[in-house]
Design an enzyme around this catalytic site. Structure first.
Site, PDB file in Angstrom:
ATOM      1  N   SER A  61       2.339  -2.139   4.345  1.00  0.00           N
ATOM      2  CA  SER A  61       2.488  -0.706   4.096  1.00  0.00           C
ATOM      3  C   SER A  61       3.843  -0.412   3.479  1.00  0.00           C
ATOM      4  O   SER A  61       4.818  -1.153   3.686  1.00  0.00           O
ATOM      5  CB  SER A  61       2.387   0.072   5.418  1.00  0.00           C
ATOM      6  OG  SER A  61       3.551  -0.138   6.201  1.00  0.00           O
ATOM      7  N   ASP A  62       3.908   0.654   2.701  1.00  0.00           N
ATOM      8  CA  ASP A  62       5.218   1.211   2.413  1.00  0.00           C
ATOM      9  C   ASP A  62       5.806   1.647   3.752  1.00  0.00           C
ATOM     10  O   ASP A  62       5.076   1.928   4.710  1.00  0.00           O
ATOM     11  CB  ASP A  62       5.109   2.398   1.444  1.00  0.00           C
ATOM     12  CG  ASP A  62       6.385   2.635   0.668  1.00  0.00           C
ATOM     13  OD1 ASP A  62       7.458   2.179   1.119  1.00  0.00           O
ATOM     14  OD2 ASP A  62       6.330   3.270  -0.401  1.00  0.00           O
ATOM     15  N   TRP A  63       7.134   1.676   3.826  1.00  0.00           N
ATOM     16  CA  TRP A  63       7.795   1.887   5.113  1.00  0.00           C
ATOM     17  C   TRP A  63       7.469   3.278   5.669  1.00  0.00           C
ATOM     18  O   TRP A  63       7.676   4.293   5.011  1.00  0.00           O
ATOM     19  CB  TRP A  63       9.291   1.677   4.949  1.00  0.00           C
ATOM     20  CG  TRP A  63       9.742   0.270   5.251  1.00  0.00           C
ATOM     21  CD1 TRP A  63      10.777  -0.089   6.076  1.00  0.00           C
ATOM     22  CD2 TRP A  63       9.192  -0.975   4.784  1.00  0.00           C
ATOM     23  NE1 TRP A  63      10.893  -1.468   6.143  1.00  0.00           N
ATOM     24  CE2 TRP A  63       9.932  -2.030   5.362  1.00  0.00           C
ATOM     25  CE3 TRP A  63       8.134  -1.298   3.951  1.00  0.00           C
ATOM     26  CZ2 TRP A  63       9.656  -3.385   5.117  1.00  0.00           C
ATOM     27  CZ3 TRP A  63       7.850  -2.647   3.693  1.00  0.00           C
ATOM     28  CH2 TRP A  63       8.605  -3.653   4.279  1.00  0.00           C
ATOM     29  N   ALA A  98       4.472   4.362   6.174  1.00  0.00           N
ATOM     30  CA  ALA A  98       3.263   4.912   5.553  1.00  0.00           C
ATOM     31  C   ALA A  98       2.026   4.794   6.427  1.00  0.00           C
ATOM     32  O   ALA A  98       1.095   5.594   6.295  1.00  0.00           O
ATOM     33  CB  ALA A  98       2.996   4.221   4.215  1.00  0.00           C
ATOM     34  N   ALA A 148       0.843  -1.190   0.000  1.00  0.00           N
ATOM     35  CA  ALA A 148       0.000   0.000   0.000  1.00  0.00           C
ATOM     36  C   ALA A 148       0.878   1.239   0.000  1.00  0.00           C
ATOM     37  O   ALA A 148       1.829   1.348   0.767  1.00  0.00           O
ATOM     38  CB  ALA A 148      -0.926   0.000   1.217  1.00  0.00           C
TER      39      ALA A 148
END
Length: 811
Positions: free
Chosen positions: A223-225, A227, A190
């Site tokens: 999640s993107d890191w 995010a 995401a």
């Protein structure tokens, strides 16, 4: 064995479940010994597998950029790339690769353009599906990213993309849908951004609704890191894993939300079950034996992909009245350009990996030079705006200190650069680390004024000998993420004598802004010491290159972009080549009519001299074996097999989309479905699908048979009319027989590669899916039956054969 995941779930208490969803560290999920679960380890890609340490001490096979892979138009080759990367992941103890990136080239200004495949959703989806199948066949997971509409970098952490549902479905969701349906990925990432007012880590409609329920995706959403922002919103919105750990919005915060009745225990169980399924698929349970690493020769595959990706944009005639390329044993070659000796092999940011070795164009040509050919090199023009890291005649080490000045660790350094992103080395912790020194000695070989450059986001102090050359903060205002990624350099000069060693020390102190961004666990310590010895001025350097070109039979000029121009974290402001490279090419071409320009860039650049040079070869960011591939193509041992996956405009103004700057936090995709070749003007410099080979082809017959479901089976007969073997990419474009203002004039509906020897005939069979004749209207896919023109083409504007067929679903 098939594991009873529900039984394992019943053995876990709430705290253990929520810890599994939060991560144990920057790159891993926690082990749970009680159920035999080991740690699940993630690593960045997509051109290699970096592992958990951001360090050249653990090198990786480095493949060409994703734009290069897409330029092969070959999903089967993408699958082989995935297989190699699965083996690399296993070798490094990695279970999940954070790749592929399948966002679209909405605008050529997108800073992360090099890491995505194409402006076209079909080409992107099919190359991405091949990649995913290859990785997962090796027992390694993927996270297809960044879901969704993460197509530019400006304000990437917070931007709200406003996009119509039809545009979202037909363009930006389409590659993800293709990959989910064809490759069944085990993970999706995401994105940071919002779509139509809802952040993607909390987007119930797109994650739970479209991705899971409509497409049937059964994997994890990570999640993107950094995010994930809200515990309850993320859990309800379909996010399974909030990274990095352990200080994410999940863990104890999620457990508290369950105890408070804000999140259902059944929802958490479903999230954990998907994580356990990922662990089983990637052989993370301790009683599982992972597949053996791939035995593929990584360097050989890197060179093959590079050769297959190179796009011959132009190939004029020499004074011998034959095409300039391939070269036929010229008596002398002038190789010109800073990038010929120090090429840009990959894009910057999280895609970074560290190859064991790099073959530069200079290395490659020297090794492959025909007998009797003289090769001479000149810099000509250096596009880099920062100095190269200190290496030659430096003996350096890194020393880490706490706030009290006590030494925590020391490391030997190959060059004057620190890249510690994610986890710190050797158990160091961001909470106790205060400063890092790059220190040692330098012995000049040339007397005169030496230039030192320092980069890094923090407080920097540079001492050379007894002089303090810099002491102060380097913390730009504004977006902290953009400031981290966009290099800012301070330069200082000092007179030094040849043969006399001097002490050198660059001290870096971590700023409070960076600690806040890191949320206590995600390190981002990137700083460096650059150096340049006394050198001629730019005018003299350029003049020498032109003189050398005029004295040689052939001039090969390597130009391109730099890390300061193309990288994650910021968008481009221009498509112009940096520095004086355009001037260099123009002057070399005036001095030598046999000038070949090699373009080392991951995304479109303007080529104002394109009609004045003999040949132009686009090599993208070509990976570790790029120089060997270049030599092989220039001398005709291999054919440049690439076709453009994206339109290259003559100027930025020709691009249909140039807006990548949000207004008050909102970025409007008001161009709708008209991006790239779907809206490019007819006089664009180089069209989508364009690419020349070393042979010629005749298209002899086109047959279209509509299928009952509303698609078509297409057959194209071709013949190689040249005098050497070659490869052709047959592209099928679809157009409504009656013009329709709501749809592009034509769009890609299918493609296939064929090969044949001189005079040989071959047939391309291409299946056109029903979706090619569908549009999204009134909340559903609607098949647009009727007459369509099918074009068998060499590119988006070069049809060779066409026919009309009636499409429609048989009820």
């Amino acid at each position: 064995m098939t594991r009873d995941l529900d039984a394992l779930l019943n053995e876990l208490d709430l705290e253990t479940k929520t810890r599994l969803l939060a991560g144990a560290s920057v790159w891993s999920l926690p082990a749970v010994p009680g159920i035999g679960l080991g740690a699940v380890v993630f690593s960045d890609g997509p051109v290699g597998v970096r592992g958990v340490q951001w360090s050249a001490d653990d090198p990786s096979v480095t493949l060409p950029s994703p734009t290069a892979l897409a330029a092969t138009w070959d999903p089967a080759l993408a699958r082989r790339v995935g297989g190699l990367l699965a083996g690399e992941a296993r070798r490094k103890g990695v279970h999940v690769l954070l790749a592929p990136t399948v966002n679209l080239h909405r605008s050529p200004l997108g800073g992360r353009h090099f890491e995505c495949y194409s402006e076209d959703p079909l080409l992107t989806g099919l190359i991405g599906a091949g990649y995913v199948i290859g990785v997962q066949a090796g027992g390694v997971g993927v996270t297809v990213k960044h879901f969704v509409a993460n197509d530019s970098e400006t304000e990437r952490l917070t931007v709200d993309v406003h996009v119509a549902e039809r545009t979202l479905r037909e363009l930006y969701l389409a590659p993800f849908e293709t990959i989910v349906r064809q490759a069944k990925p085990w993970g999706v990432m995401a994105a940071y951004n919002s779509v139509n007012g809802r952040t993607m880590t909390e987007h119930d409609a797109l994650v739970n609704g479209v991705l899971r329920r409509e497409w049937g995706f059964d994997g994890v959403v990570v999640s993107d890191w950094l995010a994930a922002r809200d515990t309850v919103g993320a859990a309800r919105g379909g996010l399974d894993i909030a990274m990095p750990g352990p200080n994410s919005v999940y863990g104890e915060r999620l457990a508290e939300a369950v105890r408070a009745g804000k999140i259902s225990p059944k929802r958490v169980d479903a999230m954990v079950r998907r994580v356990l399924l990922l662990a089983e698929r990637t052989h993370a349970f301790t009683d599982q034996k992972p597949p053996n690493p791939s035995e593929v020769d990584g360097n050989a595959l890197a060179q093959e992909v590079a050769q297959r990706s190179f796009v011959l944009l132009r190939n004029g005639f020499s004074h011998k009245e034959r095409p300039v390329l391939p070269l036929e044993e010229p008596k002398s070659i002038a190789l010109i350009g800073a990038l010929a000796a120090d090429p840009k092999i990959l894009g910057g940011g999280s895609a970074t990996v560290f190859p064991e070795h790099i073959v530069s164009p200079l290395d490659g040509l020297r090794a492959a030079l025909p007998h009797g050919t003289e090769l001479r090199y000149a810099v000509g023009a250096d596009p880099r705006t920062t100095l190269p890291p200190a290496t030659d005649n430096f003996r350096l080490r890194a020393m880490v200190h706490d706030a009290g000045g006590s030494e925590l660790a020391t490391f030997a350094l190959r060059e004057g650069k620190i890249d510690w992103i994610g986890e710190l080395p050797r158990g160091l912790e961001l909470a106790t680390l205060d400063s890092v020194d790059i220190a040692g000695t330098f012995t000049p070989t040339v007397s005169g004024v030496h230039t030192f450059g320092i980069t890094g986001l923090g407080h920097l102090t540079l001492r050379v000998g007894r002089q303090t050359l810099f002491d102060g903060p380097s913390i730009p205002s504004g977006d902290i993420f953009a400031a981290i990624m966009k290099v800012r350099e301070h330069r200082r000069e000092i007179e030094l004598a040849a043969g006399k060693p001097v002490d050198v020390r660059l001290t870096y102190r971590v700023p409070k802004e960076l600690r806040a961004f890191a949320q206590g666990s995600f390190a981002w310590l990137v700083f460096g010491l650059g150096h340049q010895e006394p050198a001629p001025d730019e005018d003299a350097t350029l003049k020498e290159a032109v003189r050398l070109a005029g004295q040689s039979e052939v001039a090969v000029v390597v130009v391109g972009t730099t890390a300061e121009v193309e990288s994650e974290g910021f968008d481009r402001a221009s498509l112009r080549l940096p520095g004086r490279q355009d001037e260099l090419v123009a002057k070399v071409a005036a001095a030598n009519p046999n000038t070949i320009v090699v373009v080392n860039a991951g995304a479109p650049v303007e080529l104002p001299w394109r009609e004045d040079v003999a040949a132009i070869l686009l090599t993208w960011f070509p990976g570790q074996a790029g120089g060997a591939a270049l030599a092989s193509v220039l001398f005709g041992h291999e054919e440049p097999g690439g076709r453009l996956p994206t339109t290259w405009p003559a100027t930025l103004a020709q691009s249909p989309v140039t807006n990548v700057q949000p207004h008050q936090g909102i970025l409007e995709y008001d161009e709708g479905v008209f991006i790239g070749y779907r809206a490019a003007p007819p006089d664009t410099a180089y069209c989508f699908g364009h690419g020349l080979g070393y042979t010629t082809w005749s298209y002899d017959d086109l047959a279209v048979a509509p299928t009952p479901e509303g698609g078509a089976a297409v057959r194209v007969r071709l013949r190689n009319t040249g005098d050497r073997a070659g490869r052709e990419v047959v592209q099928i474009y679809l157009s409504p027989a009656q013009p329709d203002a709501e749809r592009p004039v034509r769009w890609l509906a299918g493609f296939a590669s064929v090969e044949a020897g001189p005079g040989g005939g071959v047939t391309a069979l291409i299946h056109v899916e029903p979706r090619a004749a569908e549009t999204w209207r009134a909340g559903a896919w609607r098949h647009n039956g009727g007459e369509y023109v099918f074009e068998a083409s060499h590119s988006s504007v070069e049809p060779r054969l066409s026919t009309t067929a009636t499409l429609g679903k048989i009820r």
